[in-house]
Write a protein that holds these residues in place. Structure first.
Motif, PDB file in Angstrom:
ATOM      1  N   LEU A 418       0.866  -1.174   0.000  1.00 26.74           N
ATOM      2  CA  LEU A 418       0.000   0.000   0.000  1.00 26.74           C
ATOM      3  C   LEU A 418       0.908   1.231   0.000  1.00 26.74           C
ATOM      4  O   LEU A 418       1.463   1.614   1.028  1.00 26.74           O
ATOM      5  CB  LEU A 418      -0.897  -0.014   1.241  1.00 26.74           C
ATOM      6  CG  LEU A 418      -1.887  -1.182   1.350  1.00 26.74           C
ATOM      7  CD1 LEU A 418      -2.423  -1.300   2.774  1.00 26.74           C
ATOM      8  CD2 LEU A 418      -3.031  -1.009   0.360  1.00 26.74           C
ATOM      9  N   ASP A 419       1.062   1.840  -1.144  1.00 26.22           N
ATOM     10  CA  ASP A 419       2.057   2.901  -1.322  1.00 26.22           C
ATOM     11  C   ASP A 419       1.589   3.819  -2.452  1.00 26.22           C
ATOM     12  O   ASP A 419       2.146   3.798  -3.548  1.00 26.22           O
ATOM     13  CB  ASP A 419       3.418   2.276  -1.639  1.00 26.22           C
ATOM     14  CG  ASP A 419       4.508   3.304  -1.906  1.00 26.22           C
ATOM     15  OD1 ASP A 419       4.357   4.474  -1.472  1.00 26.22           O
ATOM     16  OD2 ASP A 419       5.499   2.950  -2.568  1.00 26.22           O
ATOM     17  N   PRO A 420       0.561   4.643  -2.222  1.00 22.93           N
ATOM     18  CA  PRO A 420      -0.027   5.374  -3.341  1.00 22.93           C
ATOM     19  C   PRO A 420       0.897   6.371  -4.017  1.00 22.93           C
ATOM     20  O   PRO A 420       0.911   6.463  -5.251  1.00 22.93           O
ATOM     21  CB  PRO A 420      -1.248   6.056  -2.722  1.00 22.93           C
ATOM     22  CG  PRO A 420      -1.001   6.056  -1.248  1.00 22.93           C
ATOM     23  CD  PRO A 420      -0.189   4.834  -0.970  1.00 22.93           C
ATOM     24  N   TRP A 421       1.688   7.123  -3.253  1.00 22.21           N
ATOM     25  CA  TRP A 421       2.605   8.054  -3.915  1.00 22.21           C
ATOM     26  C   TRP A 421       3.685   7.289  -4.682  1.00 22.21           C
ATOM     27  O   TRP A 421       4.134   7.727  -5.752  1.00 22.21           O
ATOM     28  CB  TRP A 421       3.247   9.011  -2.917  1.00 22.21           C
ATOM     29  CG  TRP A 421       2.337  10.117  -2.461  1.00 22.21           C
ATOM     30  CD1 TRP A 421       1.913  10.362  -1.195  1.00 22.21           C
ATOM     31  CD2 TRP A 421       1.730  11.130  -3.281  1.00 22.21           C
ATOM     32  NE1 TRP A 421       1.076  11.454  -1.169  1.00 22.21           N
ATOM     33  CE2 TRP A 421       0.956  11.950  -2.428  1.00 22.21           C
ATOM     34  CE3 TRP A 421       1.768  11.418  -4.646  1.00 22.21           C
ATOM     35  CZ2 TRP A 421       0.228  13.041  -2.898  1.00 22.21           C
ATOM     36  CZ3 TRP A 421       1.033  12.508  -5.115  1.00 22.21           C
ATOM     37  CH2 TRP A 421       0.283  13.305  -4.251  1.00 22.21           C
ATOM     38  N   GLY A 422       4.086   6.131  -4.164  1.00 18.59           N
ATOM     39  CA  GLY A 422       5.020   5.303  -4.912  1.00 18.59           C
ATOM     40  C   GLY A 422       4.431   4.831  -6.227  1.00 18.59           C
ATOM     41  O   GLY A 422       5.124   4.760  -7.247  1.00 18.59           O
ATOM     42  N   SER A 423       3.117   4.531  -6.223  1.00 15.05           N
ATOM     43  CA  SER A 423       2.457   4.122  -7.459  1.00 15.05           C
ATOM     44  C   SER A 423       2.348   5.281  -8.439  1.00 15.05           C
ATOM     45  O   SER A 423       2.517   5.104  -9.651  1.00 15.05           O
ATOM     46  CB  SER A 423       1.061   3.568  -7.145  1.00 15.05           C
ATOM     47  OG  SER A 423       1.156   2.337  -6.461  1.00 15.05           O
ATOM     48  N   VAL A 424       2.049   6.468  -7.925  1.00 10.30           N
ATOM     49  CA  VAL A 424       1.999   7.641  -8.799  1.00 10.30           C
ATOM     50  C   VAL A 424       3.358   7.850  -9.449  1.00 10.30           C
ATOM     51  O   VAL A 424       3.470   8.052 -10.663  1.00 10.30           O
ATOM     52  CB  VAL A 424       1.562   8.893  -8.008  1.00 10.30           C
ATOM     53  CG1 VAL A 424       1.744  10.156  -8.852  1.00 10.30           C
ATOM     54  CG2 VAL A 424       0.101   8.763  -7.561  1.00 10.30           C
ATOM     55  N   ARG A 425       4.426   7.784  -8.649  1.00  8.94           N
ATOM     56  CA  ARG A 425       5.766   7.983  -9.216  1.00  8.94           C
ATOM     57  C   ARG A 425       6.102   6.873 -10.211  1.00  8.94           C
ATOM     58  O   ARG A 425       6.769   7.128 -11.225  1.00  8.94           O
ATOM     59  CB  ARG A 425       6.823   8.043  -8.115  1.00  8.94           C
ATOM     60  CG  ARG A 425       8.222   8.266  -8.683  1.00  8.94           C
ATOM     61  CD  ARG A 425       9.170   8.892  -7.688  1.00  8.94           C
ATOM     62  NE  ARG A 425       9.564   7.966  -6.636  1.00  8.94           N
ATOM     63  CZ  ARG A 425      10.333   8.332  -5.593  1.00  8.94           C
ATOM     64  NH1 ARG A 425      10.742   9.596  -5.461  1.00  8.94           N
ATOM     65  NH2 ARG A 425      10.657   7.458  -4.674  1.00  8.94           N
ATOM     66  N   ALA A 426       5.639   5.639  -9.961  1.00 11.60           N
ATOM     67  CA  ALA A 426       5.906   4.553 -10.891  1.00 11.60           C
ATOM     68  C   ALA A 426       5.271   4.827 -12.249  1.00 11.60           C
ATOM     69  O   ALA A 426       5.848   4.498 -13.294  1.00 11.60           O
ATOM     70  CB  ALA A 426       5.388   3.239 -10.317  1.00 11.60           C
ATOM     71  N   ALA A 427       4.067   5.421 -12.253  1.00 10.52           N
ATOM     72  CA  ALA A 427       3.427   5.761 -13.530  1.00 10.52           C
ATOM     73  C   ALA A 427       4.161   6.904 -14.221  1.00 10.52           C
ATOM     74  O   ALA A 427       4.284   6.928 -15.456  1.00 10.52           O
ATOM     75  CB  ALA A 427       1.967   6.142 -13.293  1.00 10.52           C
ATOM     76  N   VAL A 428       4.662   7.839 -13.450  1.00 13.21           N
ATOM     77  CA  VAL A 428       5.403   8.976 -13.996  1.00 13.21           C
ATOM     78  C   VAL A 428       6.744   8.533 -14.565  1.00 13.21           C
ATOM     79  O   VAL A 428       7.226   9.085 -15.564  1.00 13.21           O
ATOM     80  CB  VAL A 428       5.592  10.040 -12.894  1.00 13.21           C
ATOM     81  CG1 VAL A 428       6.538  11.150 -13.346  1.00 13.21           C
ATOM     82  CG2 VAL A 428       4.244  10.629 -12.478  1.00 13.21           C
ATOM     83  N   ALA A 429       7.346   7.503 -13.942  1.00 10.86           N
ATOM     84  CA  ALA A 429       8.691   7.065 -14.318  1.00 10.86           C
ATOM     85  C   ALA A 429       8.676   5.668 -14.923  1.00 10.86           C
ATOM     86  O   ALA A 429       9.619   4.893 -14.745  1.00 10.86           O
ATOM     87  CB  ALA A 429       9.595   7.093 -13.089  1.00 10.86           C
ATOM     88  N   HIS A 430       7.622   5.325 -15.640  1.00  9.62           N
ATOM     89  CA  HIS A 430       7.526   4.012 -16.285  1.00  9.62           C
ATOM     90  C   HIS A 430       8.816   3.707 -17.054  1.00  9.62           C
ATOM     91  O   HIS A 430       9.446   4.608 -17.623  1.00  9.62           O
ATOM     92  CB  HIS A 430       6.331   4.025 -17.241  1.00  9.62           C
ATOM     93  CG  HIS A 430       5.884   2.674 -17.717  1.00  9.62           C
ATOM     94  ND1 HIS A 430       6.607   1.921 -18.610  1.00  9.62           N
ATOM     95  CD2 HIS A 430       4.763   1.954 -17.446  1.00  9.62           C
ATOM     96  CE1 HIS A 430       5.963   0.794 -18.867  1.00  9.62           C
ATOM     97  NE2 HIS A 430       4.834   0.788 -18.168  1.00  9.62           N
TER      98      HIS A 430
END
Length: 521
Positions: A418-430
């Motif tokens: 459970l890491d929502p900001w980490g998921s946002v960054r993962a989409a930004v840095a695919h």
């Protein structure tokens, strides 16, 4: 009667309609006022934000709450990097358990080991002192089990996916999973659910979509979780993944007959259904449903006025789903199919043709950007399974967004944390530049997108009259354009290893009620 009110002031608000707002007033669970501190109305209570960022709270669009709680309070194997380390972790954990206990662990991922050889059922059993052991792989679509657990499930022998080594997939995995989890008491399950929901609140999540079903959790587990929804913890919106089970989903209180209704398996277990074989063996995976079965399930959903949905990862499985949607549209009309907002979970290998089908039928793509962060790119699991070209085309969040597919981001916890900001960054840095999204678009998919996925379109914004559901953040890297800075200024250090510190949640508020406060247990 006077309604108690709370003024939050002195912050930075992510509020596009009021870009200069620094304060908001909450009354009766809704945002009653927005503006600058100097114009703030009198309130019964004042909370000083001290420059903190206030945003809509996150929604995690795909979780397994009980499993998440069991992992958080149990044996976490995500850090092991060899068979020896796995066995050592099992031995230490099992030593503190009664002799008749079942050892439950999760998170091992052999694709990250230098030597991917797994221990067999006998070795796992010896490490656990002869106890029954169930250790789910990171994808939760396969597991290592001990000889004692196999002996307790004699019916598993010969079932699809059975292997005498103790590494079980497909239907065999479902059999032993049910047996292992059946040994967990109801009280333990409730405690695990509360642990998971409190953890979600502590990272700014105010709602989760639970993906249950006969192969995931029993009905009592599912309904018991729904009963906890919003009572000092995040709200829970349940999906019941049983083929032909629309009526049962409604009876159980689910918002949809879908979620983890399996059309295929997972890439980690080589059971995701592909049109081109895996490059490291294992054929093309496995499909569980036909296009006709998908169609019939959707027709049942229409009969009961429910949203439908499916777990589909491989391109062949996604083709099956879209063929089923087309069949349903022939019976019901495309407009009615679109209005239902049917969902597909994961959609990891969707090409342009398949993405066009999502647009045509108004399908919500419930996706997990952390999958690319953990397993995408050169030298990682996706490349070993698919080859580099296909791996870089996986998890196509950017391509989906660019053509208007409705996105709802989640974690699939405990598959990823459970890491929502980490998921946002993962989409930004695919890993693939073609699939990257802006911070604003990825944030919207993880907030408002989750509400829209459960057909609650007015949620997920800071606006006058909207529900007061938001999170308060410390932002050590600063704020830009009303959102946290998530990437380093130097392009050379961006990506998976980006050192930029992520925001830290100070408080989570759900419809005016504080469900998490930093420093308060």
């Amino acid at each position: 009667m006077t309604i108690a009110s709370t003024l939050y002031r002195g912050g930075v608000l992510h509020c596009p309609a009021e870009p200069g707002a620094t304060a908001l007033l909450v009354r009766d669970g809704r945002i009653a006022w927005l503006g600058v501190d100097a114009d703030a109305p009198v309130a019964d209570r004042v909370v000083e934000l001290d420059g903190a960022l206030v945003t809509p709270a996150f929604v995690d669009a795909h979780v397994h709450v009980t499993d998440t709680g069991l992992v958080l309070s149990g044996l976490d194997l995500s850090a092991v990097r060899s068979a020896g380390q796995l066995l050592d972790a099992v031995a230490v954990f099992a030593a503190g358990l009664p002799a008749d206990a079942v050892v439950l662990g999760h998170g091992w991922d052999e694709s990250r080991w230098a030597d991917a050889v797994l221990p067999d059922a006998d070795a796992v059993g010896r490490a656990a002192g002869g106890r029954r052991v169930y250790l789910s792989q990171a994808s939760i679509h396969s597991a290592l089990v001990s000889r004692a657990l196999l002996a307790a499930c004699p019916q598993v022998v010969g079932v699809a996916g059975y292997d005498v080594s103790g590494w079980l997939r497909r239907d065999a995995h479902h059999v032993v999973r049910a047996a292992a989890q059946g040994a967990v008491s109801r009280a333990q399950r409730v405690a695990a659910q509360r642990v998971a929901l409190r953890q979600a609140a502590s990272v700014g999540i105010a709602a989760v979509h639970e993906c249950g079903g006969p192969e995931i959790s029993d009905e009592e587990d599912f309904t018991g979780l729904l009963a906890l929804s919003g009572v000092g913890v995040p709200e829970v919106y349940g999906y019941w993944g049983e083929w032909g089970g629309a009526r049962r989903a409604r009876e159980l209180g689910a918002v949809g007959a879908g979620g983890d209704l399996f059309v295929d398996g997972a890439l980690g277990a080589r059971t995701a259904q592909l049109s081109v074989p895996y490059v490291d063996g294992g054929g093309c995976g496995h499909g569980y449903l036909s296009a006709e079965q998908v169609r019939d399930h959707l027709l049942g959903c229409a009969e009961y006025g429910l949203q439908g949905g499916f777990h589909a990862i491989g391109d062949a499985a996604l083709s099956t789903v879209l063929a089923g949607l087309a069949g349903a549209a022939q019976r019901l009309g495309t407009d009615r199919v679109r209005a239902a907002r049917h969902r597909v979970e994961h959609a990891e290998l969707a090409d342009r043709r398949l993405i066009a089908g999502f647009v045509e039928f108004g399908v919500v793509a419930s996706m997990q950007p952390a999958f690319d962060r953990l397993w995408g790119g050169a030298g990682r699991m996706y490349e070993s399974r698919l080859g580099l070209a296909r791996s870089l085309a996986s998890n196509p969040v950017g391509a989906m967004h660019s053509v208007g597919v409705a996105l709802a981001f989640g974690s699939d916890s405990p598959v990823t944390p459970l890491d929502p900001w980490g998921s946002v960054r993962a989409a930004v840095a695919h890993h693939s530049a073609a699939q990257r999204m802006s911070v604003r678009a990825a944030f919207a998919a993880h907030t408002r997108g989750g509400w829209r996925a459960v057909r609650m379109d007015r949620e997920g914004v800071l606006a006058l009259g909207a529900p007061a559901t938001f999170a308060v953040w410390s932002t050590p890297a600063g704020v830009s354009g009303g959102l946290p800075v998530l990437e380093a200024a130097d392009p050379e250090v961006r990506g998976v290893g980006d050192p930029t510190p992520l925001p830290v949640c100070r408080a989570t508020v759900l419809r005016g009620d504080v469900i998490y406060q930093e420093g308060v247990s």
